[in-house]
Design a protein around this motif. Structure first.
Motif, PDB file in Angstrom:
ATOM      1  N   LYS A 279      44.806  40.379  43.775  1.00  0.00           N
ATOM      2  CA  LYS A 279      45.717  40.535  44.914  1.00  0.00           C
ATOM      3  C   LYS A 279      45.374  41.792  45.707  1.00  0.00           C
ATOM      4  N   GLU A 280      45.166  42.911  44.995  1.00  0.00           N
ATOM      5  CA  GLU A 280      44.825  44.160  45.676  1.00  0.00           C
ATOM      6  C   GLU A 280      43.464  44.066  46.344  1.00  0.00           C
ATOM      7  N   SER A 281      42.541  43.335  45.728  1.00  0.00           N
ATOM      8  CA  SER A 281      41.215  43.139  46.313  1.00  0.00           C
ATOM      9  C   SER A 281      41.322  42.403  47.648  1.00  0.00           C
ATOM     10  N   ILE A 282      42.108  41.329  47.668  1.00  0.00           N
ATOM     11  CA  ILE A 282      42.288  40.569  48.914  1.00  0.00           C
ATOM     12  C   ILE A 282      42.898  41.454  49.990  1.00  0.00           C
TER      13      ILE A 282
ATOM     14  N   ILE B 184      35.883  47.563  52.192  1.00  0.00           N
ATOM     15  CA  ILE B 184      35.074  46.504  51.579  1.00  0.00           C
ATOM     16  C   ILE B 184      34.657  46.907  50.167  1.00  0.00           C
ATOM     17  N   ASN B 185      34.179  48.160  50.021  1.00  0.00           N
ATOM     18  CA  ASN B 185      33.809  48.625  48.679  1.00  0.00           C
ATOM     19  C   ASN B 185      35.003  48.594  47.735  1.00  0.00           C
ATOM     20  N   LEU B 186      36.161  49.021  48.249  1.00  0.00           N
ATOM     21  CA  LEU B 186      37.378  48.995  47.435  1.00  0.00           C
ATOM     22  C   LEU B 186      37.692  47.578  46.979  1.00  0.00           C
ATOM     23  N   GLY B 187      37.571  46.632  47.904  1.00  0.00           N
ATOM     24  CA  GLY B 187      37.823  45.239  47.541  1.00  0.00           C
ATOM     25  C   GLY B 187      36.904  44.760  46.435  1.00  0.00           C
ATOM     26  N   GLY B 188      35.636  45.154  46.513  1.00  0.00           N
ATOM     27  CA  GLY B 188      34.684  44.738  45.480  1.00  0.00           C
ATOM     28  C   GLY B 188      34.985  45.350  44.124  1.00  0.00           C
ATOM     29  N   PHE B 189      35.351  46.641  44.108  1.00  0.00           N
ATOM     30  CA  PHE B 189      35.651  47.293  42.832  1.00  0.00           C
ATOM     31  C   PHE B 189      36.920  46.702  42.203  1.00  0.00           C
ATOM     32  N   LEU B 190      37.925  46.453  43.041  1.00  0.00           N
ATOM     33  CA  LEU B 190      39.163  45.868  42.535  1.00  0.00           C
ATOM     34  C   LEU B 190      38.925  44.456  41.994  1.00  0.00           C
ATOM     35  N   LEU B 191      38.049  43.728  42.659  1.00  0.00           N
ATOM     36  CA  LEU B 191      37.720  42.380  42.203  1.00  0.00           C
ATOM     37  C   LEU B 191      37.056  42.435  40.831  1.00  0.00           C
ATOM     38  N   LYS B 192      36.134  43.400  40.630  1.00  0.00           N
ATOM     39  CA  LYS B 192      35.469  43.541  39.337  1.00  0.00           C
ATOM     40  C   LYS B 192      36.460  43.912  38.236  1.00  0.00           C
ATOM     41  N   LYS B 193      37.520  44.626  38.603  1.00  0.00           N
ATOM     42  CA  LYS B 193      38.524  45.035  37.616  1.00  0.00           C
ATOM     43  C   LYS B 193      39.600  43.964  37.420  1.00  0.00           C
ATOM     44  N   GLY B 194      39.469  42.856  38.138  1.00  0.00           N
ATOM     45  CA  GLY B 194      40.414  41.766  37.981  1.00  0.00           C
ATOM     46  C   GLY B 194      41.705  41.920  38.752  1.00  0.00           C
ATOM     47  N   LYS B 195      41.749  42.882  39.643  1.00  0.00           N
ATOM     48  CA  LYS B 195      42.945  43.090  40.469  1.00  0.00           C
ATOM     49  C   LYS B 195      42.774  42.292  41.762  1.00  0.00           C
TER      50      LYS B 195
ATOM     51  N   ALA C 264      33.145  41.503  54.466  1.00  0.00           N
ATOM     52  CA  ALA C 264      34.580  41.388  54.211  1.00  0.00           C
ATOM     53  C   ALA C 264      34.999  39.924  54.135  1.00  0.00           C
ATOM     54  N   ILE C 265      34.444  39.096  55.019  1.00  0.00           N
ATOM     55  CA  ILE C 265      34.766  37.666  55.007  1.00  0.00           C
ATOM     56  C   ILE C 265      34.334  37.037  53.680  1.00  0.00           C
ATOM     57  N   SER C 266      33.084  37.326  53.284  1.00  0.00           N
ATOM     58  CA  SER C 266      32.561  36.762  52.039  1.00  0.00           C
ATOM     59  C   SER C 266      33.324  37.290  50.823  1.00  0.00           C
ATOM     60  N   GLY C 267      33.633  38.612  50.855  1.00  0.00           N
ATOM     61  CA  GLY C 267      34.362  39.206  49.736  1.00  0.00           C
ATOM     62  C   GLY C 267      35.734  38.590  49.558  1.00  0.00           C
ATOM     63  N   LYS C 268      36.433  38.380  50.660  1.00  0.00           N
ATOM     64  CA  LYS C 268      37.745  37.744  50.569  1.00  0.00           C
ATOM     65  C   LYS C 268      37.615  36.325  50.020  1.00  0.00           C
TER      66      LYS C 268
ATOM     67  N   LYS D 192      35.366  35.232  47.907  1.00  0.00           N
ATOM     68  CA  LYS D 192      35.138  35.309  46.462  1.00  0.00           C
ATOM     69  C   LYS D 192      36.435  35.611  45.714  1.00  0.00           C
ATOM     70  N   ALA D 193      37.261  36.465  46.301  1.00  0.00           N
ATOM     71  CA  ALA D 193      38.546  36.781  45.680  1.00  0.00           C
ATOM     72  C   ALA D 193      39.458  35.556  45.669  1.00  0.00           C
ATOM     73  N   LEU D 194      39.476  34.807  46.766  1.00  0.00           N
ATOM     74  CA  LEU D 194      40.318  33.611  46.829  1.00  0.00           C
ATOM     75  C   LEU D 194      39.894  32.579  45.790  1.00  0.00           C
ATOM     76  N   LYS D 195      38.578  32.441  45.585  1.00  0.00           N
ATOM     77  CA  LYS D 195      38.100  31.513  44.546  1.00  0.00           C
ATOM     78  C   LYS D 195      38.634  31.891  43.177  1.00  0.00           C
ATOM     79  N   ARG D 196      38.770  33.212  42.943  1.00  0.00           N
ATOM     80  CA  ARG D 196      39.232  33.677  41.629  1.00  0.00           C
ATOM     81  C   ARG D 196      40.681  33.303  41.355  1.00  0.00           C
TER      82      ARG D 196
END
Length: 382
Positions: free
Chosen positions: A323-326, A310-321, A342-346, A348-352
């Protein structure tokens, strides 16, 4: 009273100097008396004189190869010097003498636990308990292994059984507190840990656990005091330094949080939890690259940790990655399908990436959302 009976009593009651003298007197009369070498070795082992203990026990084993306890005690000497392979060899010799010798099974189980073979450990400890269900340490050790396996109900049962057999064991009360903490029962965790400290006030491990419980209860001042006291007693405890880092982080003292966590990693470099915490501290310090590096190291050591994913997903999302975040959030959901972060994080990534409808649905599922029902009032959807 025979020499053997007197020596056994002295050994059993911890009168080791008197036991050594009695063994010496016996050996003056009969230099080939195996039991005198055996109990001299046991007393020397208890006194920490390992080399002399080994000499006596080796002589006892040479004279009497039918006693599994002698082989087990030689194994204990090797275990004390962290020579696990030799220790295992002698525990197995004890079992070759008596396949139902429960102390050797127990000790082999503890070595298996230390080597990470938890299934092998639980099999050995269960066998020891079946052979001697009334010996409290076997029940206590079985509870520890069940806890490591994540089987908290059985861990609780075994630990409570050990306390029924020996109610004044501070280690069992400490373990019980740790199990209650993992079960989310912080009040009982606190009570059990305080009981342990009443029985053994200067136990650094119990003080470390107490600090963790106070932290979870939101009592950061007492958490800090307990952890610092633990480190005063045992300065090289990596777990205590890790907990101290977490407390300083919650107190907003990120520089000390970083220092304590790095100290923990100096003492125990391959601790995935410490690398995970380090990533969180670097994130709060605004160092996203270091946060990502630490989190990836944690996952390298423990790939099946949903929190790290989950933390990895959040950091990758902040870096604009994105696909890797999802992918990271999906891995977390494979491990914990109902994990809301994890559900909420995914979502947020999908919205991006423009999948707004699907993303919002997941965010609502993960975070919960409120709406007003004119008939029934406020409702929170989970």
């Amino acid at each position: 009273m025979t020499d053997l009976a007197a020596i056994k009593e002295l050994s059993a009651t911890g009168r080791h100097q008197e036991c050594l003298q009695a063994c010496q007197n016996t050996l003056q009369g009969n230099p080939q008396e195996a039991f005198a070498y055996k109990y001299a070795g046991k007393s020397l082992l208890a006194l920490g004189q390992l080399e002399k203990a080994h000499q006596c026990l080796a002589k006892a084993h040479q004279l009497d190869q039918t006693d599994p306890e002698i082989a087990k005690d030689i194994g204990n000497i090797f275990n004390a010097t962290k020579n696990q392979d030799e220790a295992e060899q002698y525990y197995k010799i004890a079992l070759s003498i008596d396949p139902n010798y429960a102390p050797a099974l127990n000790n082999l189980g503890l070595i298996a636990k230390q080597k990470g073979d938890l299934q092998g450990a639980v099999t050995l400890l269960k066998t020891a308990v079946e052979i001697d269900p009334t010996f409290a340490p076997f029940q206590m050790n079985l509870g520890l292994i069940y806890k490591d396996l994540g089987n908290l109900d059985q861990a609780l049962t075994s630990t409570l059984t050990s306390l029924e057999l020996k109610p004044d064991n501070p280690t069992s009360h400490m373990n019980l507190g740790s199990i209650y903490k993992d079960l989310g029962n912080l009040d009982q965790a606190l009570a059990s840990t305080l009981t342990s400290l009443e029985l053994k006030p200067d136990n650094p491990d119990a003080l470390t656990n107490l600090g963790g419980i106070y932290k979870d209860l939101g009592n950061l001042d007492q958490a800090l005091a307990s952890t610092l006291k633990s480190l005063k007693l045992k300065p090289d405890n990596p777990d205590a330094h890790l907990n101290l880092g977490g407390i300083y982080k919650d107190l907003g003292n990120l520089d000390q949080a970083l220092a304590s966590t790095l100290t923990s990693l100096e003492l125990k470099p391959d601790n995935p939890d410490a690398h995970l915490n380090l990533g969180g501290i670097y994130k709060d310090l605004g160092n996203l690259d270091q946060a990502l590096t630490s989190t990836l190291k944690s996952l390298e050591l423990k790939p099946d940790n949903p929190d790290a994913n989950i933390n990895l997903g959040g950091f990758l999302l902040k870096k604009g990655k994105i696909k890797e975040s999802i992918q990271a959030y999906e891995q977390a959901l494979r491990l914990q399908p109902e994990n809301r972060l994890a559900i909420s994080g995914k979502g947020k990534a999908l919205k991006r990436i423009g999948k707004c409808s699907e993303g919002i649905k997941l965010i609502r599922k993960g975070d919960g959302y409120a709406r007003i029902d004119i008939h029934n009032g406020l409702k929170v959807h989970r």
